[in-house]
Design a protein around this motif. Structure first.
Motif, PDB file in Angstrom:
ATOM      1  N   GLU A   1       2.870  -1.806   4.429  1.00 15.89           N
ATOM      2  CA  GLU A   1       1.722  -2.262   4.678  1.00 15.89           C
ATOM      3  C   GLU A   1       1.257  -3.327   3.650  1.00 15.89           C
ATOM      4  O   GLU A   1       0.406  -3.124   3.058  1.00 15.89           O
ATOM      5  CB  GLU A   1       0.900  -0.973   4.634  1.00 15.89           C
TER       6      GLU A   1
ATOM      7  N   ALA B   1      -7.309  -7.206  -1.449  1.00 17.97           N
ATOM      8  CA  ALA B   1      -7.049  -5.808  -1.849  1.00 17.97           C
ATOM      9  C   ALA B   1      -8.056  -5.498  -3.100  1.00 17.97           C
ATOM     10  O   ALA B   1      -8.245  -6.422  -3.826  1.00 17.97           O
ATOM     11  CB  ALA B   1      -5.666  -5.620  -2.557  1.00 17.97           C
TER      12      ALA B   1
ATOM     13  N   ARG C   1       2.277   7.136  -0.138  1.00 14.03           N
ATOM     14  CA  ARG C   1       1.237   5.874  -0.497  1.00 14.03           C
ATOM     15  C   ARG C   1       1.128   5.775  -1.697  1.00 14.03           C
ATOM     16  O   ARG C   1       0.906   6.767  -2.589  1.00 14.03           O
ATOM     17  CB  ARG C   1      -0.038   6.384   0.315  1.00 14.03           C
TER      18      ARG C   1
ATOM     19  N   ARG D   1       0.806  -1.367  -0.072  1.00 13.90           N
ATOM     20  CA  ARG D   1       0.237  -0.014   0.154  1.00 13.90           C
ATOM     21  C   ARG D   1       0.994   1.192  -0.034  1.00 13.90           C
ATOM     22  O   ARG D   1       0.351   2.462  -0.156  1.00 13.90           O
ATOM     23  CB  ARG D   1      -1.115  -0.080   1.309  1.00 13.90           C
TER      24      ARG D   1
ATOM     25  N   HIS E   1      -8.995  -3.193  -6.548  1.00  9.53           N
ATOM     26  CA  HIS E   1      -8.244  -2.864  -7.553  1.00  9.53           C
ATOM     27  C   HIS E   1      -9.137  -1.843  -8.381  1.00  9.53           C
ATOM     28  O   HIS E   1     -10.383  -2.243  -9.043  1.00  9.53           O
ATOM     29  CB  HIS E   1      -7.439  -3.621  -8.182  1.00  9.53           C
TER      30      HIS E   1
ATOM     31  N   THR F   1      -0.308  -6.559   2.149  1.00  8.22           N
ATOM     32  CA  THR F   1      -1.520  -7.445   2.417  1.00  8.22           C
ATOM     33  C   THR F   1      -1.625  -8.332   1.773  1.00  8.22           C
ATOM     34  O   THR F   1      -0.964  -8.392   0.432  1.00  8.22           O
ATOM     35  CB  THR F   1      -2.768  -6.312   2.577  1.00  8.22           C
TER      36      THR F   1
ATOM     37  N   GLU G   1      -2.990   2.716  -5.520  1.00 11.64           N
ATOM     38  CA  GLU G   1      -3.935   1.338  -5.000  1.00 11.64           C
ATOM     39  C   GLU G   1      -2.922   0.402  -4.673  1.00 11.64           C
ATOM     40  O   GLU G   1      -1.644   0.432  -5.054  1.00 11.64           O
ATOM     41  CB  GLU G   1      -4.987   1.129  -6.140  1.00 11.64           C
ATOM     42  N   PRO G   2      -3.283  -0.620  -3.890  1.00  7.57           N
ATOM     43  CA  PRO G   2      -2.233  -1.638  -3.473  1.00  7.57           C
ATOM     44  C   PRO G   2      -1.891  -2.331  -4.877  1.00  7.57           C
ATOM     45  O   PRO G   2      -2.672  -2.715  -5.522  1.00  7.57           O
ATOM     46  CB  PRO G   2      -3.249  -2.580  -2.348  1.00  7.57           C
ATOM     47  N   THR G   3      -0.494  -2.776  -4.708  1.00 10.72           N
ATOM     48  CA  THR G   3       0.096  -3.138  -5.896  1.00 10.72           C
ATOM     49  C   THR G   3       1.167  -4.085  -5.782  1.00 10.72           C
ATOM     50  O   THR G   3       1.921  -3.640  -4.710  1.00 10.72           O
ATOM     51  CB  THR G   3       0.234  -2.250  -6.943  1.00 10.72           C
TER      52      THR G   3
END
Length: 340
Positions: free
Chosen positions: A290, A297, A252, A233, A299, A292, A255-257
């Motif tokens: 962070e 997550a 940050r 994240r 997207h 995960t 988006e989580p990737t």
């Protein structure tokens, strides 16, 4: 117009809380952890959504406390205000999707419930952009076909959505528009991190060489995260100088990737923002923060054919690395890593 699919008898009551803690960002992760503890005092099934939200499944707590889910949500708000001076906005529903949308549709600092029997009416007139997982690009594509509300999206033939969005995305969005969300609330461990470091043979003044090293590090991190089924994240860059001082900055991610181009773009942005044109750089370190599980997550759906091709190429490169070793495939422009 078709409404939400009927839930199994045992799930025809609200039992999921989506809790958004107001103004926790400035207080740091320690405050967020303390606020999460308020939820774990009620139920062990708590999924942290950093930096300022969480999901909680309170099914097992309803009989223990002798209260319904709305009463438990009010209890969380009361304790957060009394102990930490932090208000909460809480959505209450039968699944995470509806609980999240209930919280986002209500006024800040309130508890709002969407009961299973009211889900169809709640969703019907909501704009399509309010549906979790629908970003601006997806919303524009759907609105171009007249699908500008969640109700119209639910009434559209699944085959139509699959032609617009693709098979998997169309099927998933059609289910969400009908209030179906099979994802469970999954208790999460504290966020982990993973890092990689590059040391130059001599103090490096050349920006191009430093960017090449960052590409190598981002590629290494991306490969490790994808192999472990993780996404990041946030990304942290540490620059070590010839005089043994260091600068650290964190950004940050949108988006989580675990996608190498996304990590590389963030690393370049961190580096360029430091203005190191004349700096004598001894080494660089990247840390993915962070972490995960990738399946947890969310997207943004993409219609960019180039991005799809890049992801397929990345998957093929990963297969080659697993078979022939990590050095079998490297991105163009990267530097071979040096031992830390």
């Amino acid at each position: 117009m078709s409404g939400p699919a009927p839930a199994p008898a045992g799930l025809r009551r609200s039992h999921v809380l989506y809790v958004h803690f107001d103004h926790t960002g400035a207080a740091g992760p320690g405050r967020h952890d303390a606020l999460l503890a308020l939820l774990t005092d009620i139920t062990p099934v708590v999924q942290a959504l950093p930096p300022d939200a969480a999901l909680a499944d309170v099914r097992g707590a309803l009989r223990y406390f002798g209260r319904d889910a709305v009463d438990l949500a009010r209890l969380v708000r009361l304790r957060a205000l009394a102990l930490y001076g932090t208000d909460c906005t809480v959505g209450v529903a039968a699944n995470p999707l509806l609980a999240r949308m209930a919280a986002q549709a209500g006024e800040p600092g309130r508890v709002r419930e969407v009961r299973p029997e009211d889900a169809a009416g709640f969703l019907d007139r909501r704009p399509v952009a309010a549906l979790h997982g629908v970003g601006p690009a997806t919303a524009r594509a759907l609105c171009a076909y007249g699908l500008d509300s969640v109700g119209r999206l639910a009434a559209a033939p699944p085959a139509t959505l699959q032609r617009i969005l693709g098979a998997a995305a169309g099927r998933r969005l059609h289910e969400r528009a009908r209030g179906i969300d099979p994802a469970p609330v999954t208790p999460t461990a504290p966020p982990r991190s993973a890092g990689a470091e590059h040391r130059f043979e001599r103090d490096e003044l050349d920006t191009g060489r430093r960017r090449g090293a960052l590409l190598t590090l981002a590629d290494e991190l991306g490969f490790r995260l994808r192999a472990e089924g993780q996404v990041a994240r946030a990304l942290t860059l540490t620059v070590r100088y010839a005089d043994r001082t260091a600068t650290t900055r964190t950004r940050r991610l949108p988006e989580p990737t675990a996608h190498t181009p996304g990590l590389t773009a963030a690393a370049y942005a961190l580096h360029d923002a430091l203005g190191l044109q004349r700096a004598r750089v001894r080494g660089l370190a990247l840390r993915a923060e962070e972490l995960t599980a990738a399946e947890l997550a969310s997207h943004q759906l993409s219609f960019d054919v180039r991005e799809e091709k890049a992801r397929r190429a990345e998957a093929a490169a990963d297969r080659a690395r697993r078979r022939f070793g990590a050095a079998a495939v490297r991105p163009a422009g990267s530097d071979p890593p040096k031992a830390a």
